[in-house]
Write an enzyme that holds these catalytic residues in place. Structure first.
Site, PDB file in Angstrom:
ATOM      1  N   ASN A  13       0.881  -1.170   0.000  1.00 38.40           N
ATOM      2  CA  ASN A  13       0.000   0.000   0.000  1.00 38.40           C
ATOM      3  C   ASN A  13       0.919   1.221   0.000  1.00 38.40           C
ATOM      4  O   ASN A  13       1.505   1.553   1.023  1.00 38.40           O
ATOM      5  CB  ASN A  13      -0.883  -0.016   1.259  1.00 38.40           C
ATOM      6  CG  ASN A  13      -1.666   1.277   1.431  1.00 38.40           C
ATOM      7  OD1 ASN A  13      -1.787   2.074   0.506  1.00 38.40           O
ATOM      8  ND2 ASN A  13      -2.201   1.488   2.629  1.00 38.40           N
ATOM      9  N   TRP A  14       1.031   1.831  -1.150  1.00 37.28           N
ATOM     10  CA  TRP A  14       1.973   2.946  -1.269  1.00 37.28           C
ATOM     11  C   TRP A  14       1.484   4.237  -0.617  1.00 37.28           C
ATOM     12  O   TRP A  14       2.254   5.173  -0.423  1.00 37.28           O
ATOM     13  CB  TRP A  14       2.269   3.197  -2.758  1.00 37.28           C
ATOM     14  CG  TRP A  14       3.334   2.294  -3.295  1.00 37.28           C
ATOM     15  CD1 TRP A  14       3.924   1.236  -2.659  1.00 37.28           C
ATOM     16  CD2 TRP A  14       3.954   2.386  -4.588  1.00 37.28           C
ATOM     17  NE1 TRP A  14       4.861   0.659  -3.479  1.00 37.28           N
ATOM     18  CE2 TRP A  14       4.902   1.345  -4.661  1.00 37.28           C
ATOM     19  CE3 TRP A  14       3.791   3.247  -5.687  1.00 37.28           C
ATOM     20  CZ2 TRP A  14       5.692   1.143  -5.804  1.00 37.28           C
ATOM     21  CZ3 TRP A  14       4.571   3.038  -6.812  1.00 37.28           C
ATOM     22  CH2 TRP A  14       5.514   2.000  -6.861  1.00 37.28           C
ATOM     23  N   LYS A  15       0.199   4.331  -0.342  1.00 41.07           N
ATOM     24  CA  LYS A  15      -0.383   5.571   0.212  1.00 41.07           C
ATOM     25  C   LYS A  15      -0.059   6.742  -0.726  1.00 41.07           C
ATOM     26  O   LYS A  15      -0.030   6.550  -1.938  1.00 41.07           O
ATOM     27  CB  LYS A  15       0.130   5.805   1.634  1.00 41.07           C
ATOM     28  CG  LYS A  15      -0.012   4.543   2.480  1.00 41.07           C
ATOM     29  CD  LYS A  15       0.215   4.770   3.927  1.00 41.07           C
ATOM     30  CE  LYS A  15       0.011   3.456   4.659  1.00 41.07           C
ATOM     31  NZ  LYS A  15       0.029   3.575   6.081  1.00 41.07           N
ATOM     32  N   HIS A  99      -9.469   1.641   4.450  1.00 41.25           N
ATOM     33  CA  HIS A  99      -8.222   1.816   5.202  1.00 41.25           C
ATOM     34  C   HIS A  99      -8.463   2.805   6.341  1.00 41.25           C
ATOM     35  O   HIS A  99      -9.233   3.763   6.175  1.00 41.25           O
ATOM     36  CB  HIS A  99      -7.108   2.324   4.273  1.00 41.25           C
ATOM     37  CG  HIS A  99      -5.769   2.272   4.924  1.00 41.25           C
ATOM     38  ND1 HIS A  99      -5.347   3.258   5.792  1.00 41.25           N
ATOM     39  CD2 HIS A  99      -4.785   1.356   4.881  1.00 41.25           C
ATOM     40  CE1 HIS A  99      -4.146   2.926   6.246  1.00 41.25           C
ATOM     41  NE2 HIS A  99      -3.774   1.783   5.701  1.00 41.25           N
ATOM     42  N   GLU A 101      -6.834   5.182   7.396  1.00 40.06           N
ATOM     43  CA  GLU A 101      -6.540   6.586   7.060  1.00 40.06           C
ATOM     44  C   GLU A 101      -7.700   7.217   6.297  1.00 40.06           C
ATOM     45  O   GLU A 101      -7.930   8.419   6.392  1.00 40.06           O
ATOM     46  CB  GLU A 101      -5.230   6.651   6.250  1.00 40.06           C
ATOM     47  CG  GLU A 101      -4.031   6.415   7.156  1.00 40.06           C
ATOM     48  CD  GLU A 101      -2.803   5.844   6.465  1.00 40.06           C
ATOM     49  OE1 GLU A 101      -2.724   5.905   5.222  1.00 40.06           O
ATOM     50  OE2 GLU A 101      -1.926   5.329   7.180  1.00 40.06           O
ATOM     51  N   GLU A 170      -5.674  -4.428  10.418  1.00 41.09           N
ATOM     52  CA  GLU A 170      -4.624  -3.442  10.633  1.00 41.09           C
ATOM     53  C   GLU A 170      -4.894  -2.644  11.906  1.00 41.09           C
ATOM     54  O   GLU A 170      -5.642  -1.649  11.878  1.00 41.09           O
ATOM     55  CB  GLU A 170      -4.583  -2.464   9.451  1.00 41.09           C
ATOM     56  CG  GLU A 170      -4.257  -3.126   8.132  1.00 41.09           C
ATOM     57  CD  GLU A 170      -3.597  -2.143   7.170  1.00 41.09           C
ATOM     58  OE1 GLU A 170      -2.486  -2.434   6.730  1.00 41.09           O
ATOM     59  OE2 GLU A 170      -4.178  -1.086   6.898  1.00 41.09           O
ATOM     60  N   GLY A 176       2.378   2.513  10.596  1.00 38.41           N
ATOM     61  CA  GLY A 176       3.367   3.571  10.416  1.00 38.41           C
ATOM     62  C   GLY A 176       4.071   3.990  11.696  1.00 38.41           C
ATOM     63  O   GLY A 176       4.748   5.012  11.733  1.00 38.41           O
ATOM     64  N   SER A 216       3.169  -1.879  10.281  1.00 36.79           N
ATOM     65  CA  SER A 216       4.611  -1.985  10.500  1.00 36.79           C
ATOM     66  C   SER A 216       5.164  -3.384  10.208  1.00 36.79           C
ATOM     67  O   SER A 216       6.115  -3.822  10.840  1.00 36.79           O
ATOM     68  CB  SER A 216       4.991  -1.553  11.919  1.00 36.79           C
ATOM     69  OG  SER A 216       4.634  -0.189  12.115  1.00 36.79           O
TER      70      SER A 216
HETATM   71  P1  PGA Z   1       2.762   0.465   7.506  1.00 36.96           P
HETATM   72  O1  PGA Z   1       1.327   0.694   6.841  1.00 36.96           O
HETATM   73  O2  PGA Z   1       3.271  -0.876   6.990  1.00 36.96           O
HETATM   74  O3  PGA Z   1       3.601   1.599   7.030  1.00 36.96           O
HETATM   75  O4  PGA Z   1       2.574   0.435   8.972  1.00 36.96           O
HETATM   76  C1  PGA Z   1       0.431  -0.366   6.670  1.00 36.96           C
HETATM   77  C2  PGA Z   1      -0.858   0.146   6.080  1.00 36.96           C
HETATM   78  O5  PGA Z   1      -1.310   1.244   6.467  1.00 36.96           O
HETATM   79  O6  PGA Z   1      -1.466  -0.511   5.224  1.00 36.96           O
END
Ligand code: PGA
Length: 258
Positions: A13-15, A99, A101, A170, A176, A216
């Site tokens: 997931n590149w965001k 997600h 976010e 998640e 993150g 993470s």
């Molecule tokens: P992260 O993000 O691996 O940077 O913790 C995972 C995600 O949000 O899908």
């Protein structure tokens, strides 16, 4: 993982990272490093403008490209939004839905459910995310919260389509932050998610659904997480931006298969 019954999937997931030019560079590097075995499915969910470059670069490979969001409506006056059939036409195979976010930006369980239904209708594989906050974990309501998110997200999904869905657990406190859930914590919730799916559908369906862990996950901790019986892969943010790290995670899935 349990390869007898379900797929193992390593998804990035590149965001909001990388430009189309950087995408091309990344994909070229990744292509040269991909392990040969076909032990797991590989997905890279990238920003919308990077989809054409990613699809073009990975055409001859087994890496499926995905989007990070979609709109549930087929078309119309939704400025800035992208419909599922547009993603399919652009060459996407996957789409991340719900997600944390995006939920933080106002996406509700009802939105998530509508998007899951629209994605399935278009033939995309939804990667439906769920997860609790640290506060919810500490108050002991993780199980109820996750069960509620799963039930709401899957509302109206018929049994024959549920096999096409990938669920990603998640924990928000692990995204993150560098603070990964322990393999035991992640396994516990992934097992509970499978139980929810079993109650909603059947044992056969629950056994066939791939459940990923995200938060993470990296080249150092992937092996142990993927060794858990109900963790069928990973949704990887930060570590999916570096080809060497992403490949190491794929290799961890391969090692667990041997
Ligand atoms: P992260 O993000 O691996 O940077 O913790 C995972 C995600 O949000 O899908």
């Amino acid at each position: 993982m349990n390869r007898k019954y379900r797929k193992t999937i390593i998804a990035g997931n590149w965001k909001m990272n990388k430009t189309p030019s950087e995408t091309k560079e990344f994909m070229t590097a990744l292509k040269g490093m991909l392990p040969r075995g076909r032990w797991c499915d590989i997905a890279l969910c990238v920003p919308a403008v990077c989809i054409p470059a990613a699809v073009r670069a990975m055409r001859e490979t087994r890496v499926g490209i995905g989007a990070e969001n979609c709109n549930a409506n087929p078309s119309g006056a939704y400025t800035g939004e992208i419909a599922t059939n547009m993603l399919v036409d652009a060459g996407c195979k996957y789409v991340i839905i719900g997600h944390s976010e995006r939920r933080a930006m106002g996406e509700t369980n009802e939105d998530v459910n509508a998007k899951v239904l629209a994605a399935l209708e278009a033939g995309l594989i939804p990667i439906m995310c769920c997860g609790e906050t640290l506060e919810q974990r500490e108050t002991g309501i993780t199980s109820e919260w996750i069960a509620m998110q799963i039930k709401a997200g899957l509302k109206g999904v018929p049994e024959e389509k549920i096999r096409k869905i990938v669920i990603a657990y998640e924990p928000i406190w692990a995204i993150g932050t560098g603070r990964t859930a322990t393999p035991e914590q992640a396994q516990e919730v992934c097992e509970e998610i499978r139980t929810v799916v079993r109650k909603l559908y059947s044992s056969k369906v629950a056994r066939a659904v791939s459940i990923l862990y995200g938060g993470s996950m990296n080249d150092k901790n992937a092996y142990e997480l993927l060794a858990q019986p109900d963790i069928d892969g990973g949704l990887i943010g930060g570590a999916s931006l570096v080809p060497e790290k992403f490949v190491k995670i794929i290799e961890s899935a391969n090692q667990n298969a041997e």
